[in-house]
Design a protein around this motif. Structure first.
Motif, PDB file in Angstrom:
ATOM      1  N   THR A 423      10.276  36.069  51.693  1.00 32.28           N
ATOM      2  CA  THR A 423      11.519  36.141  50.939  1.00 32.28           C
ATOM      3  C   THR A 423      12.688  36.424  51.871  1.00 32.28           C
ATOM      4  O   THR A 423      12.495  36.820  53.038  1.00 32.28           O
ATOM      5  CB  THR A 423      11.433  37.248  49.866  1.00 32.28           C
ATOM      6  OG1 THR A 423      12.625  37.232  49.087  1.00 32.28           O
ATOM      7  CG2 THR A 423      11.305  38.618  50.509  1.00 32.28           C
ATOM      8  N   GLY A 426      19.722  39.334  49.968  1.00 29.57           N
ATOM      9  CA  GLY A 426      21.165  39.121  50.026  1.00 29.57           C
ATOM     10  C   GLY A 426      21.908  40.102  49.146  1.00 29.57           C
ATOM     11  O   GLY A 426      21.318  40.789  48.308  1.00 29.57           O
ATOM     12  N   ASN A 449      21.752  35.475  54.923  1.00 30.81           N
ATOM     13  CA  ASN A 449      20.738  34.429  55.047  1.00 30.81           C
ATOM     14  C   ASN A 449      20.470  34.057  56.499  1.00 30.81           C
ATOM     15  O   ASN A 449      19.576  33.267  56.783  1.00 30.81           O
ATOM     16  CB  ASN A 449      21.148  33.192  54.242  1.00 30.81           C
ATOM     17  CG  ASN A 449      22.502  32.647  54.675  1.00 30.81           C
ATOM     18  OD1 ASN A 449      23.132  33.182  55.577  1.00 30.81           O
ATOM     19  ND2 ASN A 449      22.947  31.581  54.021  1.00 30.81           N
ATOM     20  N   THR A 472      19.396  41.722  46.149  1.00 30.03           N
ATOM     21  CA  THR A 472      18.351  41.008  45.421  1.00 30.03           C
ATOM     22  C   THR A 472      17.609  40.094  46.387  1.00 30.03           C
ATOM     23  O   THR A 472      18.069  39.815  47.493  1.00 30.03           O
ATOM     24  CB  THR A 472      18.942  40.171  44.277  1.00 30.03           C
ATOM     25  OG1 THR A 472      19.810  39.176  44.833  1.00 30.03           O
ATOM     26  CG2 THR A 472      19.708  41.046  43.299  1.00 30.03           C
ATOM     27  N   HIS A 473      16.451  39.623  45.934  1.00 29.89           N
ATOM     28  CA  HIS A 473      15.707  38.631  46.700  1.00 29.89           C
ATOM     29  C   HIS A 473      16.375  37.265  46.552  1.00 29.89           C
ATOM     30  O   HIS A 473      16.994  36.960  45.525  1.00 29.89           O
ATOM     31  CB  HIS A 473      14.257  38.556  46.211  1.00 29.89           C
ATOM     32  CG  HIS A 473      13.457  39.771  46.555  1.00 29.89           C
ATOM     33  ND1 HIS A 473      12.989  40.017  47.823  1.00 29.89           N
ATOM     34  CD2 HIS A 473      13.046  40.815  45.786  1.00 29.89           C
ATOM     35  CE1 HIS A 473      12.308  41.158  47.828  1.00 29.89           C
ATOM     36  NE2 HIS A 473      12.334  41.662  46.605  1.00 29.89           N
ATOM     37  N   TRP A 474      16.249  36.462  47.603  1.00 30.71           N
ATOM     38  CA  TRP A 474      16.801  35.103  47.602  1.00 30.71           C
ATOM     39  C   TRP A 474      15.670  34.129  47.900  1.00 30.71           C
ATOM     40  O   TRP A 474      14.775  34.411  48.691  1.00 30.71           O
ATOM     41  CB  TRP A 474      17.889  34.947  48.658  1.00 30.71           C
ATOM     42  CG  TRP A 474      19.200  35.582  48.281  1.00 30.71           C
ATOM     43  CD1 TRP A 474      19.392  36.846  47.830  1.00 30.71           C
ATOM     44  CD2 TRP A 474      20.492  34.975  48.341  1.00 30.71           C
ATOM     45  NE1 TRP A 474      20.718  37.081  47.604  1.00 30.71           N
ATOM     46  CE2 TRP A 474      21.424  35.944  47.907  1.00 30.71           C
ATOM     47  CE3 TRP A 474      20.947  33.715  48.720  1.00 30.71           C
ATOM     48  CZ2 TRP A 474      22.779  35.689  47.845  1.00 30.71           C
ATOM     49  CZ3 TRP A 474      22.307  33.460  48.657  1.00 30.71           C
ATOM     50  CH2 TRP A 474      23.214  34.444  48.211  1.00 30.71           C
ATOM     51  N   ASN A 477      18.602  29.441  49.696  1.00 27.86           N
ATOM     52  CA  ASN A 477      20.013  29.810  49.534  1.00 27.86           C
ATOM     53  C   ASN A 477      20.360  30.180  48.099  1.00 27.86           C
ATOM     54  O   ASN A 477      21.539  30.253  47.743  1.00 27.86           O
ATOM     55  CB  ASN A 477      20.924  28.654  49.985  1.00 27.86           C
ATOM     56  CG  ASN A 477      20.830  28.410  51.481  1.00 27.86           C
ATOM     57  OD1 ASN A 477      20.705  29.356  52.251  1.00 27.86           O
ATOM     58  ND2 ASN A 477      20.896  27.150  51.874  1.00 27.86           N
ATOM     59  N   THR A 478      19.341  30.428  47.277  1.00 30.11           N
ATOM     60  CA  THR A 478      19.572  30.708  45.864  1.00 30.11           C
ATOM     61  C   THR A 478      19.255  32.168  45.557  1.00 30.11           C
ATOM     62  O   THR A 478      18.126  32.620  45.793  1.00 30.11           O
ATOM     63  CB  THR A 478      18.699  29.801  44.982  1.00 30.11           C
ATOM     64  OG1 THR A 478      18.967  28.432  45.301  1.00 30.11           O
ATOM     65  CG2 THR A 478      18.979  30.065  43.512  1.00 30.11           C
ATOM     66  N   PRO A 479      20.229  32.931  45.055  1.00 26.78           N
ATOM     67  CA  PRO A 479      19.939  34.327  44.715  1.00 26.78           C
ATOM     68  C   PRO A 479      19.073  34.419  43.466  1.00 26.78           C
ATOM     69  O   PRO A 479      19.255  33.662  42.508  1.00 26.78           O
ATOM     70  CB  PRO A 479      21.330  34.922  44.475  1.00 26.78           C
ATOM     71  CG  PRO A 479      22.189  33.758  44.100  1.00 26.78           C
ATOM     72  CD  PRO A 479      21.644  32.572  44.838  1.00 26.78           C
TER      73      PRO A 479
END
Length: 718
Positions: A423, A426, A449, A472-474, A477-479
């Motif tokens: 993971t 971010g 990132n 939070t976990h990403w 490139n998507t949170p």
């Protein structure tokens, strides 16, 4: 003289015709009277009857009276005078104060003033407009120079005052506000600049910069970086010292180079008492310096007793444990105790006794507890945290079992799974301003990132009420909404959880340096500092807006008052008293709503001040707070003593003006005499009066008929 005009809403010819008929009818009514009356009285009655009926007629024709006034504003010259302390210097160009006085006493300025064609602005750290122009209006004692503020004020009044030409008298050394050239470009008028002072470097030795942390820790060495600048000397050896309020702490010698040079020095001090302390850096005075006002600079440091005792309880000897300890050991204010659980549930390293847990300032659980952790010891850890309100940081691992201790964590395990995945982590934009992400003096805008990936279990975590999800976990490139870093501060208890592992990779790979910031070290140290910082539970909190003021500056206070349940308390009386050895004064803070209060003291004499604020509500003490501030001479004006000829020329160039030497004022006189070639500004204002709708018109109508009735009655007319 205003212009008057009368307009009717209908045909004026019709109005005139009806008015004529009214006059004729009135004449025939009074041509023969019973009894007969004198001719003068008869004429008066005819007039009153005619005027009264015409007044009634006007109500139907709705006449409007228009009054037009014209105001002429002659073209004016604005003169902007630098009123800061640097204008008192005596340099190679002579006495600046005498130069300013000579310029202001020129006939051209007094002539413009007599003709009401001169507007005078005086500026230092702020700008103001003088009601009357006089060379004696300038004390040259302002603490700073803000030319941009003068440019803004000139632009604001330009149209209103019909200002066509500006004259700036200054040394050009702005030290407050943005570069004034940008605001000058928007003036839309020529600005002629007169540079006062010598543009060559003056003989001077000064402290140009001091960098020190605002917070230092008791018995812990704190660094101070100092920059010294010299000009006009060569070969002299001077002492640079660091002192506290009582004694000299350290001294370093430097040999001055010829010409202009800068010297970087490093000092350190080790505070021995808590509280706000003042330190001073001083460079030795040399004969022939242009001023000694810049040979020293003071700064304040808040000293706190923070030798943080950190107990790391690890579930297994993993890299996260090694790197965490290495980071914490790099901070002199942190002492680390480490206990690592073995596969059989025993520990190596320090024995994790209950006494040691209770003595710790913060407990960090790295992958603890695990399945191998005994229930008795896990219960002991949980009890210590709950009973002592002990700050705790939980860091997940593949073998950790947070369910066994989640009662003291900011998260709760909703579903446990033992599989793992890679993971990224971010920070949501709305959380980026949190103090945990301030790495240095400013917020750290980190490209998260760009950090190496870490690992997470597939456990599902819920966030407890009152918790904040800071990271939070990403997925690429998507949170995601899955929490990574969660903190909680409720009821005096602080806790945090990092729901991932392999975080050591942030430090190892690329040394954790992203955009010039050591992310791992800063984040972990900030977390420990946040966990161990006590919440301020004082019901009354009063602070000065800063710790150091200059002698021309008002002292501002901000207060907060709460009741026993820590609800904002409005309408309290908050009185602040400030004392030095020789001076005492006080002020009452004004309520601003929601338990907030503000107030200020007028500028105070130089000295160290202690203040105490006392709040009362309905005659009962609600609490008090105290603090300290210093009032001293601000030496901004003496950090650069040359006339900044480049700025003065640029200001003239971008506005279409020119740079004028104070030794050739006749050039300026010729320019200013051209003001008569500019046009005056004519402003026209008109006001409409609806005569038919005015109370005065009704009063006149009644007056006409009342007088007519009175005269008829008095003369016995039928």
């Amino acid at each position: 003289m205003p212009d008057l005009s009368l307009a009717l809403q209908t045909n004026p010819v019709l109005f005139g015709l009806i008015a004529l008929i009214i006059a004729v009818v009135s004449y025939f009514i009074y041509r023969v009277t019973v009894p007969p009356i004198p001719g003068a009285l008869k004429a008066t009655l005819i007039f009153l009857r005619t005027a009264g009926l015409i007044a009634i007629l006007m109500i139907f024709f709705e006449p409007v009276l228009t009054v037009v006034t014209r105001t002429e504003t002659p073209p004016r010259v604005a003169i902007l005078i630098d009123n800061s302390r640097s204008m008192q210097l005596i340099d190679g160009a002579g006495d600046r104060a005498e130069t300013v006085d000579r310029l202001l006493k020129q006939d051209v300025f007094s002539s413009l003033d007599r003709q009401n064609k001169l507007t005078a602005l005086r500026f230092a750290d702020e700008s103001d407009i003088l009601t009357t122009f006089s060379p004696d209006s300038f004390q040259l004692d302002g603490p700073a120079t803000n030319i941009d503020a003068a440019m803004k004020q000139l632009r604001e009044i330009r149209d209103r005052e019909n200002i066509q030409i500006g004259v700036l008298i200054s040394d050009g050394n702005y030290n407050v506000g943005p570069r004034p050239v940008y605001e000058a470009e928007r003036l839309g008028m020529p600005l002629y600049t007169i540079g006062v002072g010598d543009s060559l470097e003056q003989r001077d030795v000064l402290i140009s910069r001091v960098i020190a942390n605002e917070i230092a820790y008791l018995d812990t060495e704190a660094p101070v970086d100092v920059r010294v600048r010299s000009s006009g000397f060569g070969g002299e050896r001077v002492a640079v010292t660091l002192s506290d309020e009582n004694d000299m702490i350290d001294e370093k010698m430097i040999t001055l180079d010829e010409g202009t040079a800068e010297y970087e020095l490093s000092f350190a001090f080790r505070p021995e008492e808590e509280g706000t302390k003042r330190y001073t850096v001083n460079v030795e005075e040399l004969p022939g310096e242009i001023t000694y006002e810049n040979n020293q600079q003071s700064f304040y440091v808040r000293v706190i007793d923070r030798k943080v005792q950190v107990f790391i309880l690890a579930g297994a000897p993993k890299q996260d444990v090694v790197f965490l300890r290495r980071t914490l050991d790099s901070d002199e204010a942190v002492e680390v105790t480490l206990s690592v659980q073995d596969v059989d549930g025993s520990f190596f390293g320090e024995e994790p006794t209950e006494r040691r847990l209770r003595e710790a300032d913060v407990i960090i659980l790295v992958g603890f507890p695990t399945n191998e952790s005994t229930s008795g010891f896990v219960n002991t850890v949980r009890s210590v945290i709950e009973e002592e309100n002990k700050p705790v940081l939980f860091m997940e691992s593949i073998r950790s079992d947070a369910q066994r201790i989640d009662a003291v964590l900011p998260v709760v395990v909703e579903r446990r799974r033992l599989d793992e995945s890679r993971t990224f982590a971010g920070v949501p934009e709305e959380k980026a301003a949190h103090s945990l992400f301030r790495f240095g003096e400013e917020r750290a805008d980190i490209a998260w990132n760009a950090l190496p990936p870490i690992y997470r279990t597939m456990n599902q975590y819920g966030v407890r009420p009152g918790s904040q999800k800071l990271m939070t976990h990403w997925l690429q490139n998507t949170p995601l909404d899955d929490p990574f870093l969660v903190i909680r501060s409720v009821g005096g208890r602080k806790s945090a959880a990092m729901l991932g592992y392999g975080i050591w990779r942030w430090r190892m790979m690329g040394r954790g340096n992203v955009d010039g910031v050591e992310v791992y070290d800063n984040l972990m140290l900030n977390l420990v500092q946040w966990l161990t910082t006590d919440e301020d539970e004082d019901r009354v909190r009063i602070t000065a807006s800063k710790e150091q003021y200059h002698t021309c500056e008002s002292i501002e206070f901000i207060g907060q008052v709460y009741d026993e349940q820590f609800r904002p308390l409005p309408n309290a009386e908050v009185r602040v008293t400030a004392r030095s050895e020789e001076y005492t004064t006080e002020t009452i803070l004004s309520p601003r709503g929601h338990g907030r209060y503000e107030g200020r003291l007028n500028p105070l004499p130089e000295g160290d001040y202690e203040y105490e604020g006392i709040a009362q509500f309905e005659g009962v003490d609600a609490g008090k707070d105290d603090g300290r501030f210093f009032v001293g001479e601000l030496n901004l004006e003496y950090r650069d003593t040359r006339m900044n000829v480049q700025v003065m020329r640029q200001l003239a160039s971008v506005t279409g003006g020119s740079f004028v030497s104070p030794e050739k004022p006749e050039i300026l006189e010729e320019i200013l005499r051209e003001i008569d070639t500019y046009d005056s500004r004519i402003e026209t204002a008109s006001v409409d009066y609806q005569i038919w709708n005015l109370p005065a018109a009704l009063a006149v109508l009644i007056l006409f008929f009342s007088i007519e009735w009175f005269l008829r009655k008095r003369n016995g007319m039928l």
